[in-house]
Enzyme design. Structure first.
Site, short mmCIF file in Angstrom:
data_model
loop_
_atom_site.label_atom_id
_atom_site.label_comp_id
_atom_site.label_asym_id
_atom_site.label_seq_id
_atom_site.Cartn_x
_atom_site.Cartn_y
_atom_site.Cartn_z
CG HIS A 83 -0.55 0.29 2.52
ND1 HIS A 83 -0.38 1.58 2.96
CD2 HIS A 83 -0.22 -0.50 3.56
CE1 HIS A 83 0.02 1.56 4.23
NE2 HIS A 83 0.13 0.31 4.62
CG ASP A 199 2.34 1.73 8.10
OD1 ASP A 199 2.08 1.20 7.00
OD2 ASP A 199 1.52 1.79 9.03
CD GLU A 233 -3.15 -1.03 5.14
OE1 GLU A 233 -3.09 -2.04 5.85
OE2 GLU A 233 -2.89 0.11 5.59
CD GLU A 234 -1.99 3.15 7.22
OE1 GLU A 234 -2.71 2.82 8.17
OE2 GLU A 234 -0.78 2.88 7.15
CG ASP A 256 1.54 -2.94 5.88
OD1 ASP A 256 2.14 -2.00 6.41
OD2 ASP A 256 0.35 -2.88 5.53
CG HIS A 344 0.24 4.35 12.60
ND1 HIS A 344 -1.11 4.19 12.48
CD2 HIS A 344 0.78 3.65 11.57
CE1 HIS A 344 -1.39 3.44 11.41
NE2 HIS A 344 -0.24 3.10 10.85
ZN ZN Z 1 0.67 -0.23 6.68
#
Ligand code: ZN
Length: 371
Positions: A83, A199, A233-234, A256, A344
């Site tokens: 992603h 990410d 995706e998120e 990922d 994150h």
């Molecule tokens: Zn991810």
């Protein structure tokens, strides 16, 4: 590392993947036989099988025998999903003083959203008009805050962006729906790399580098490879769903990041992965349970090629695997993930050995996968 730096410094949140798609398109030239963008924006890249020189012509006795796992008379089709969206914000409101309010796109931990630099992106494709801003929760500074104020964790709705510009100018340049990302450089820290949106830009890097490995070393592969740089995706694995439906893969590999909480303050049994111990093969998360045969195949490939990998279980969260597995008639899937500390945040941290293990394991698997 130059490519990874470019990937992490290109703003592209869910639903606003235009810039990152452009960058990836320019990086993958010559690696694929067909490249197309689907209506949602996922970049679908097909590489047909590259037969070994000795068996470039199918032998008579093999005719009709090359059925794939779905029973179709074609080579095994492996979808690799990376992603390309990152978590961020959309402009929700601009007040009369020129302060901007935002809506989160993806899961932020607001405990680390104090005093951040951010970038407001008025143009989808062109970064030259981007505006640097400061993101802070509204309220009083520490000198005059009450004890009660100091304990508060802000909501995203409490955050304000200050562009340091008069209100008229802000309103002229910024509109509701424009993308906002946090601003932060990529840095080498010890044996690791630290940046925002590792990410999932590391997966874009892993997929590109793995296919480059096959191409440069002229490594044969019997499977058809579909690398998909997926969107959204998120916000719920959305892009992978439509691209998997279109491709009907036999095997789906979601590349990922995954949690690496091997840091103080977390019990050992909850660390998920260990930094430096190689690529993670996720046995299950909230979105899917990996195909055990496929996991064992990856472990076998890792053993033969001396690549480190580790089995993990994620109690929550999900990856593109979740929707690929259930698209159309279904596929055998797993998630190949890179252990990531401080996920994150804008200081996501990945050990270079783990990153390279993911790249090498993906390339080695693709080189031997067949129906
Ligand atoms: Zn991810």
């Amino acid at each position: 590392m130059e490519l990874l730096e470019q990937l992490t410094q290109t703003a592209a949140i869910s639903g606003r993947e235009h810039r990152i798609r452009q960058l990836i398109q320019s990086e993958i030239k010559g690696l694929f036989d067909e490249v197309r963008t689907d209506p949602m924006g996922s970049l679908i890249c097909l590489r047909h099988p590259r037969p070994r020189k000795s068996d470039s012509r199918p032998r008579k006795q093999d005719k009709g025998k090359t059925k794939n796992s779905a029973g179709a008379n074609r080579p095994l089709r492996v979808m690799v999903a990376a992603h390309m969206d990152q978590i961020g914000f959309l402009v929700r409101h601009i007040d009369d003083k020129g302060f901007i309010r935002v809506n989160a796109v993806g899961g932020f931990d607001t405990r680390n959203l104090f005093a951040r630099l951010c970038t407001v992106c008025p143009d989808l494709r062109d970064p030259s008009g981007d505006l640097l801003g400061v993101m802070n929760p509204g309220g009083k500074p520490v000198h005059i805050a009450s004890d009660e104020d100091r304990k508060k964790i802000p909501d995203v709705s409490d955050l304000l962006i200050d562009l340091g510009l008069p209100p008229g100018e802000v309103k002229k340049q910024v509109k509701v729906g424009h993308m906002v990302v946090l601003a932060g450089p990529m840095q080498r820290v010890g044996h690791t790399v630290v940046s925002q949106c590792l990410d999932n830009r590391i997966a874009c890097w892993v997929a590109i580098r793995a296919i480059q490995q096959l191409e440069k070393k002229k490594i044969a592969h019997a499977c058809e490879i579909a690398v998909v740089f997926t969107v959204q995706e998120e916000v719920g694995l959305r892009g992978a769903q439509t691209s998997a439906y279109a491709l009907a893969p036999d095997v789906g590999i979601a590349v990922d990041t995954t949690l690496c909480v091997d840091t103080p303050g977390v019990p050992d049994d909850q660390r998920v992965t260990l930094q430096g111990e190689g690529a993670s093969l996720d046995m299950m998360d909230a979105s899917a349970i990996a195909d055990l045969d496929l996991v064992e195949e990856f472990e076998d490939v890792a053993r033969k090629n001396k690549i480190k990998c580790q089995r993990t279980v994620m109690p929550r969260g999900g990856t593109d695997q979740g929707t690929i597995q259930r698209a159309g008639q279904g596929a055998k899937t797993l998630t190949l993930a890179c252990p990531t500390r401080y996920i994150h945040t804008i200081t996501e941290m990945i050990h270079l050995d783990d990153l390279h293990a993911c790249r090498d394991l993906l390339a080695a698997y693709l080189a031997q996968a067949s129906a």
